[in-house]
Motif scaffolding. Structure first.
Motif, PDB file in Angstrom:
ATOM      1  N   UNK A 184      17.913  -5.173  21.168  1.00  0.00           N
ATOM      2  CA  UNK A 184      17.964  -5.724  22.531  1.00  0.00           C
ATOM      3  C   UNK A 184      19.413  -5.809  22.997  1.00  0.00           C
ATOM      4  N   UNK A 185      19.675  -5.269  24.195  1.00  0.00           N
ATOM      5  CA  UNK A 185      20.989  -5.363  24.823  1.00  0.00           C
ATOM      6  C   UNK A 185      20.870  -6.143  26.116  1.00  0.00           C
ATOM      7  N   UNK A 186      21.723  -7.122  26.293  1.00  0.00           N
ATOM      8  CA  UNK A 186      21.759  -7.900  27.518  1.00  0.00           C
ATOM      9  C   UNK A 186      23.196  -7.920  28.030  1.00  0.00           C
ATOM     10  N   UNK A 187      23.393  -7.385  29.232  1.00  0.00           N
ATOM     11  CA  UNK A 187      24.735  -7.338  29.837  1.00  0.00           C
ATOM     12  C   UNK A 187      25.749  -6.700  28.890  1.00  0.00           C
ATOM     13  N   UNK A 203      13.405  -0.463  21.776  1.00  0.00           N
ATOM     14  CA  UNK A 203      14.756  -0.664  22.290  1.00  0.00           C
ATOM     15  C   UNK A 203      14.630  -1.167  23.718  1.00  0.00           C
ATOM     16  N   UNK A 204      15.342  -2.253  24.044  1.00  0.00           N
ATOM     17  CA  UNK A 204      15.191  -2.922  25.328  1.00  0.00           C
ATOM     18  C   UNK A 204      16.589  -3.198  25.882  1.00  0.00           C
ATOM     19  N   UNK A 205      16.876  -2.640  27.069  1.00  0.00           N
ATOM     20  CA  UNK A 205      18.137  -2.895  27.763  1.00  0.00           C
ATOM     21  C   UNK A 205      17.855  -3.705  29.017  1.00  0.00           C
ATOM     22  N   UNK A 255      12.602   0.544  26.837  1.00  0.00           N
ATOM     23  CA  UNK A 255      12.439  -0.135  28.120  1.00  0.00           C
ATOM     24  C   UNK A 255      13.819  -0.458  28.672  1.00  0.00           C
ATOM     25  N   UNK A 256      14.129   0.087  29.852  1.00  0.00           N
ATOM     26  CA  UNK A 256      15.426  -0.141  30.491  1.00  0.00           C
ATOM     27  C   UNK A 256      15.177  -0.827  31.824  1.00  0.00           C
ATOM     28  N   UNK A 257      15.665  -2.055  31.956  1.00  0.00           N
ATOM     29  CA  UNK A 257      15.380  -2.880  33.123  1.00  0.00           C
ATOM     30  C   UNK A 257      16.690  -3.306  33.779  1.00  0.00           C
TER      31      UNK A 257
END
Length: 508
Positions: free
Chosen positions: A213-216, A235-237, A261-263
């Protein structure tokens, strides 16, 4: 913990480190790796390890031998110090009923650290409270975490680090490689406001949230990881995690969500990944623009419900100008299949090209409800064809045309070909003749170029369609009936009942 003056023989050189930590029954000891002097000892493993780390003011390595060490307070890393175990047999374990906040291995404001070859057992089955993290790096740079097992970390997800195996915040230029982060309460690996890191060759499995998970977090490389059987996406951005490279990962069997998932994140490159057998979408771009999705395989997703989720999907307010190219999408032939291979539900200017979409969706290979989407050269996609309106359609039969001599017997009204939006043109005709020895051609003739663009011919034919041919926009064309072989019978005639000109969109 006590510091002692006792000495033992030196270590063999293969085990030499600044300090070697080991268990001697119920006592944890730290030996000087050069002379074998036991400098620190006591019942508290974290305290002994921290004392050894703290003594390395100029850097060095703390080597932990195989054994199980109960950890009730953080092991605090220091710059230029390596914390290294012997492998899966070196276990840092949260004891039963700890039930309090804990970062098992922790570093803050440091650089050039290595954590390697050890196992962190969060023992979540025997915890009921507390926010816990396996490895927590805060404002750490130029460091490595490699070859570690981080599993069963307890947490409730109240914060991003709570219940996460490996967590980085505000950290850059670090490498996380060859780790296994499994069965944690929330996330396998998290980057929070962390840029220019590499996550390579890790296994993230059976976590209750995303695998990675990547956040900012931007400008990171996520490569060669296996993220499978997590409850959330492989994998979630999120939150403007931009300019990341996501390549050669395997994101499979997400229990309730997606492969990738890229949001709300843009300018990412997603290439060479396998997304298979996920509950919902293979690759989903939500509110994300200028993303390159190329060379991926999205196979057999939509396992949560048949004919419901796509292989590759865009949605939201502004998934604009994404490139979806050279991907392979298959529904895998199971009971639950993609509804569409590629589903563009919104956004402007997306390009879907050169994808292999054969047997990719139960409903259709592609659906496009966006604006200005370009769809071209995709296997398994039949390009939409329109029948042009009058005067392109010759609806009034032309009968009794002379067929005992050759030549053009009828010319329709002329029409200017459209200047944009179309790639090719074809003609379809229905005609018959009074004698069997004449040949008639129904031709689409380019008056500007003085050449036939497309034609069908024979003694007779019903709804016979030519192949598609390219054309020059702006040229003037008409339909003509041309007797190319005359009948030997005087008074022979040919009848043209219908001629239809087809324009094909610029899709192939």
């Amino acid at each position: 913990m006590s510091r002692t003056g006792s000495r033992t023989p030196p270590f063999e050189r293969a085990e030499t480190a600044s300090y070697v930590v080991f268990r001697d029954e119920n006592v944890i000891k730290a030996k000087n790796g050069e002379d074998g002097h036991i400098e620190f000892s006591g019942p508290d493993a974290a305290e002994v390890i921290n004392d050894a780390i703290g003594a390395l003011v100029a850097g060095g390595a703390v080597f932990i031998r195989d054994g199980t060490y109960e950890i009730t307070s953080s092991i605090n890393l220091a710059s230029s110090v390596a914390l290294i175990g012997q492998g899966a047999g070196t276990v840092l374990r949260v004891p039963d009923g700890h039930d309090a906040d804990l970062r098992v291995v922790y570093g803050s404001g440091i650089d050039h650290v290595t954590v390697a070859d050890l196992r962190i057992d969060g023992n979540k089955a025997n915890q009921t409270a507390g926010a816990m993290t396996g490895i927590y790096l805060d404002t750490v740079t130029d460091s490595k975490v490699r070859g570690c097992w981080v599993e069963d970390v307890y947490g409730t997800g109240a914060t991003m680090d709570d219940g996460t195996g490996i967590y980085l915040t505000g950290s850059s230029r670090n490498v996380l490689s060859q780790n296994a982060s499994e069965a944690n309460s929330i996330i396998g690996i998290t980057l929070d406001t962390s840029d220019n890191n590499e996550i390579a060759g890790n296994l993230c499995r059976n976590n209750a949230g995303p695998g990675i998970y990547l956040d900012s977090s931007s400008d990171n490389t996520i490569t060669g990881n296996t993220s499978r059987s997590n409850d959330s996406s492989g994998i979630y951005l999120a939150s403007s995690s931009d300019y990341n490279l996501i390549t050669d990962n395997s994101c499979c069997q997400a229990g309730f969500a997606h492969g990738i998932y890229i949001d709300g994140s843009s300018y990412n490159t997603v290439t060479g990944n396998l997304c298979r057998a996920n509950a919902q979408v293979g690759i989903w771009l939500a509110n994300s623009s200028n993303t390159v999705v190329t060379g991926n395989a999205s196979i057999g997703n939509s396992q949560a419900a048949d004919d419901t989720y796509a292989g590759i999907y865009t949605s939201g307010a502004a998934p604009d100008y994404n490139l979806i190219q050279g991907n392979l999408v298959r529904h895998d032939g199971g009971a639950n299949q993609h509804n569409y291979g590629v589903d563009i539900t919104s956004g402007t200017g997306n390009l879907v090209t050169n994808n292999d979409l054969y047997r990719s969706g139960r409903t259709a290979s592609v659906r496009d409800t966006g604006g200005g989407t370009i769809i071209r050269l995709n296997r398994g996609v039949t390009p939409p064809v329109i029948e042009s309106l009058t005067p392109f359609i010759l609806e009034t039969p032309q009968t009794g045309l002379v067929a005992d001599t050759t030549g053009v017997k009828f010319n329709s009204n002329a029409v200017t070909l459209p200047s944009s939006g179309y790639a090719s043109i074809a003609i379809e005709g229905t005609w018959t003749a009074s004698q069997t020895d004449s040949v008639t051609a129904i031709e689409l003739y380019d008056q500007t170029a003085g050449a036939v663009l497309a034609s069908v011919s024979g003694n007779m034919g019903t709804n016979v369609k030519s192949g598609y041919a390219s054309f020059t926009a702006g040229n003037t064309v008409n339909v003509r009936v041309n007797v190319t072989t005359a009948s030997a019978t005087g008074g022979a005639t040919t009848d043209c009942y219908e001629a239809v000109v087809y324009l094909r969109y610029d899709l192939s």
